[in-house]
Design a protein around this motif. Sequence first.
Motif, PDB file in Angstrom:
ATOM      1  N   THR A 122       0.811  -1.164  -0.027  1.00 12.29           N
ATOM      2  CA  THR A 122       0.086   0.049  -0.109  1.00 12.29           C
ATOM      3  C   THR A 122       0.907   1.119  -0.025  1.00 12.29           C
ATOM      4  OG1 THR A 122      -0.071  -0.139   2.299  1.00 12.29           O
ATOM      5  CG2 THR A 122      -1.730  -1.196   1.220  1.00 12.29           C
TER       6      THR A 122
ATOM      7  N   GLU B   1       2.763  -0.817   3.674  1.00 12.00           N
ATOM      8  CA  GLU B   1       2.258  -2.076   4.453  1.00 12.00           C
ATOM      9  C   GLU B   1       1.466  -3.200   3.647  1.00 12.00           C
ATOM     10  OE1 GLU B   1      -0.556  -0.327   7.293  1.00 12.00           O
ATOM     11  OE2 GLU B   1       1.048   1.173   7.962  1.00 12.00           O
TER      12      GLU B   1
ATOM     13  N   LYS C  87      -0.970  -6.756   3.377  1.00  7.96           N
ATOM     14  CA  LYS C  87      -1.985  -7.170   4.076  1.00  7.96           C
ATOM     15  C   LYS C  87      -1.640  -8.935   3.981  1.00  7.96           C
ATOM     16  CE  LYS C  87      -5.784  -4.288   3.213  1.00  7.96           C
ATOM     17  NZ  LYS C  87      -5.912  -3.761   4.385  1.00  7.96           N
ATOM     18  N   LYS C  88      -1.941  -9.492   5.141  1.00 10.55           N
ATOM     19  CA  LYS C  88      -1.559 -10.964   5.232  1.00 10.55           C
ATOM     20  C   LYS C  88      -2.060 -11.702   4.316  1.00 10.55           C
ATOM     21  CE  LYS C  88      -1.480 -14.925   8.415  1.00 10.55           C
ATOM     22  NZ  LYS C  88      -2.017 -15.381   9.848  1.00 10.55           N
TER      23      LYS C  88
ATOM     24  N   VAL D 196      -1.652 -11.825   1.161  1.00 11.80           N
ATOM     25  CA  VAL D 196      -2.033 -11.272  -0.141  1.00 11.80           C
ATOM     26  C   VAL D 196      -1.140 -11.860  -1.426  1.00 11.80           C
ATOM     27  CG1 VAL D 196      -0.247  -9.312  -0.336  1.00 11.80           C
ATOM     28  CG2 VAL D 196      -2.414  -9.087  -1.299  1.00 11.80           C
TER      29      VAL D 196
END
Length: 72
Positions: free
Chosen positions: A42, A46, A48-49, A51
């Motif tokens: 992002t 960061e 996301k788990k 992905v």
Amino acid sequence: MAMPSQGVWGRVRERLRRFPALLANCEEQASVYGKCVASKATGHGELKKDVCAKEFQMLMECFTKAAKSNVK
């Protein structure tokens, strides 16, 4: 008398020494995974788990196969 943990650290060092060769065997999968991670970050860097779970699984399967074929 040798400390019992020296055997463990010796195995860890040996695995780390083998890592570049294993990575070279899995260059394509590592590239695909890296591109996925880079594209999914992002704005704040960061992730996301899970992905890129599919790409990571492919890389791990390649590492596992390469490690098994390179056992001394």
